[in-house]
Design a protein around this motif. Structure first.
Motif, short mmCIF file in Angstrom:
data_model
loop_
_atom_site.label_atom_id
_atom_site.label_comp_id
_atom_site.label_asym_id
_atom_site.label_seq_id
_atom_site.Cartn_x
_atom_site.Cartn_y
_atom_site.Cartn_z
N UNK A 110 0.88 -1.22 0.07
CA UNK A 110 -0.02 -0.03 0.04
C UNK A 110 0.68 1.26 -0.13
N UNK A 111 2.22 1.16 0.27
CA UNK A 111 2.95 2.29 0.44
C UNK A 111 3.76 2.48 -0.73
N UNK A 112 3.55 1.61 -1.82
CA UNK A 112 4.27 1.89 -2.99
C UNK A 112 3.47 2.71 -3.88
N UNK A 113 3.90 3.87 -4.49
CA UNK A 113 3.28 4.84 -5.33
C UNK A 113 3.35 4.48 -6.84
N UNK A 114 2.11 4.16 -7.28
CA UNK A 114 1.81 3.89 -8.61
C UNK A 114 2.97 4.58 -9.58
N UNK A 115 3.58 4.01 -10.35
CA UNK A 115 4.50 4.45 -11.62
C UNK A 115 5.66 5.24 -11.15
N UNK A 116 6.09 5.00 -9.85
CA UNK A 116 7.16 5.67 -9.18
C UNK A 116 8.19 4.36 -9.12
N UNK B 57 -11.32 2.77 -6.01
CA UNK B 57 -10.56 3.35 -7.17
C UNK B 57 -8.93 2.86 -6.81
N UNK B 58 -8.79 3.27 -5.74
CA UNK B 58 -7.11 2.92 -5.33
C UNK B 58 -7.00 1.48 -5.47
N UNK B 59 -7.94 0.61 -4.86
CA UNK B 59 -7.44 -0.79 -5.04
C UNK B 59 -7.58 -1.32 -6.25
N UNK B 60 -8.46 -0.66 -7.27
CA UNK B 60 -8.60 -1.37 -8.67
C UNK B 60 -7.15 -0.92 -9.25
N UNK B 61 -6.83 0.15 -9.12
CA UNK B 61 -5.24 0.76 -9.94
C UNK B 61 -4.37 -0.47 -9.78
N UNK B 62 -4.52 -1.07 -8.46
CA UNK B 62 -3.26 -2.05 -8.15
C UNK B 62 -3.94 -3.60 -8.43
N UNK B 63 -5.16 -3.65 -8.30
CA UNK B 63 -5.72 -5.09 -8.17
C UNK B 63 -5.44 -5.40 -9.55
N UNK B 64 -5.73 -4.83 -10.64
CA UNK B 64 -5.71 -5.05 -11.95
C UNK B 64 -4.52 -5.95 -12.52
N UNK B 65 -3.15 -5.59 -11.80
CA UNK B 65 -2.19 -6.22 -12.13
C UNK B 65 -2.11 -7.48 -11.56
N UNK B 66 -2.61 -7.97 -10.42
CA UNK B 66 -2.66 -9.10 -9.90
C UNK B 66 -3.70 -9.96 -10.89
N UNK B 67 -4.84 -9.55 -11.11
CA UNK B 67 -5.78 -10.14 -12.11
C UNK B 67 -5.03 -10.46 -13.28
#
Lengths: 135, 191
Positions: A110-116, B57-67
């Motif tokens: 959860x503390x990883x910032x996406x795209x960084x 939304x913030x979960x979705x941005x991450x979960x898609x990669x797992x999916x």
């Protein structure tokens, strides 16, 4: 046989992860790695446009006498580049597994910032644990 | 890809590649989040909906990669295929439910997901304050998850609940609309 290095590029072509798995590799400056990643991103985009086959996905494999580079682009646009010895088998499998490790230890942190840039110790550890026995 | 094939993939991945977790843990964790939000927002349920959507939304941005990593899915050919994939693989893999895809508009850009079961809402009764029943969308997190994950695969969608059994409606129904395909081959401002 063996994996030489792994790079991860975000969807904008920025280098977010780079790691060597072989002592003998020439080191580049961190700036040069960034340039390399950015250049590859551009070349990849060009190859997908100039392809005579419509809907082509772009450059996937590059082979030379001393190494083979395989690019795996996920549907979200993240690219995984695997540099390996020329006759390394099963790179497809390795790439998929690296993607899973990324989904687990990077995206689910959860503390990883996406795209960084990826600075996740657990990812490092698990990646090494996966790659090392295959060298 | 047919609906049957999607169902088969969903079943397969769920059986072989997913770590299971106690359902009550999920239900209670989600419940305490929603309840805490209601408290923090001092009963402003519209704001609670918004916050839940944002969290999703913030979960979705991450979960898609797992999916994608777990299912090895390729691109969907059209939005109908996307809908089947969401229902029969996405929801199956992560929540072990397969909401029904229905009520398509003729242009194929809008559909409903009908939830016969909803693990997030087990045991839940909305507060009896005369407003929650009309304002709170208890499972609104799911809308955000869809929006976030689809955005990562170049689809901008709008997702919102239109019915919820918790409010006394017959069914729990989410409406999903494809707004546009995000064509990001060119960075903005360079065309």
């Amino acid at each position: 046989m063996g994996i030489l290095a792994i790079m991860v590029l975000n969807k904008a072509g920025g280098l977010i992860y780079q790691r060597d798995f072989n002592e003998g590799l020439k080191k580049l400056s961190s700036n040069d790695y960034l340039v390399l990643a950015g250049t590859f991103h551009g070349v990849h985009a060009i190859t997908s446009r100039v392809s005579p086959v419509p809907g082509s996905g772009g450059l996937e494999i590059m082979e030379s006498e001393h190494f083979r580079m395989q690019c795996f682009q996920t549907l979200t646009g993240t690219k995984f580049l695997i540099f390996a010895q020329p006759h390394q088998p099963n790179i497809d499998v390795i790439v998929k597994r690296v993607y899973e490790l990324y989904a687990d230890y990077v995206m689910k942190n959860p503390f990883y910032q996406i795209e960084m840039p990826i600075r996740c110790e657990a990812f490092d550890r698990n990646l090494l644990a996966y790659i090392q026995p295959r060298q | 890809m047919s609906a049957n094939k999607a169902a088969r993939i969903g079943e397969e991945v769920w059986k072989t590649r997913i770590d299971k977790v106690n359902a009550e843990l999920v239900t209670l964790t989600y419940g305490s989040i929603v309840a805490q939000l209601c408290k923090d927002m001092e009963g402003d349920y519209l704001e609670v909906n918004k916050q839940l959507e944002k969290m999703g939304y913030n979960i979705g941005l991450r979960l898609i990669e797992d999916f994608l990593a777990k299912t090895n899915m390729g691109k969907c050919a059209n939005f109908r295929e996307t809908a089947e994939t969401i229902s029969k693989i996405g929801f199956k893999v992560f929540l072990n439910i397969t909401p029904t895809v229905t009520n398509w508009t003729t242009d194929g850009k809008q559909f409903s997901l009908i939830f016969e079961e909803n693990p997030l809402a087990d045991f839940v009764e909305l507060p009896d304050d005369g407003r929650a029943q009309n304002e709170l969308w208890y499972s609104n997190l799911l809308c955000g998850v869809l929006r976030g994950s689809l955005e990562m695969v170049q689809m901008q969608v709008d997702a919102h609940f239109v019915n919820d059994v918790l409010r006394g409606n017959e069914v729990t129904e989410m409406r999903v609309t494809l707004v546009r395909i995000i064509d990001d081959e060119l960075p903005p401002g360079e065309d």
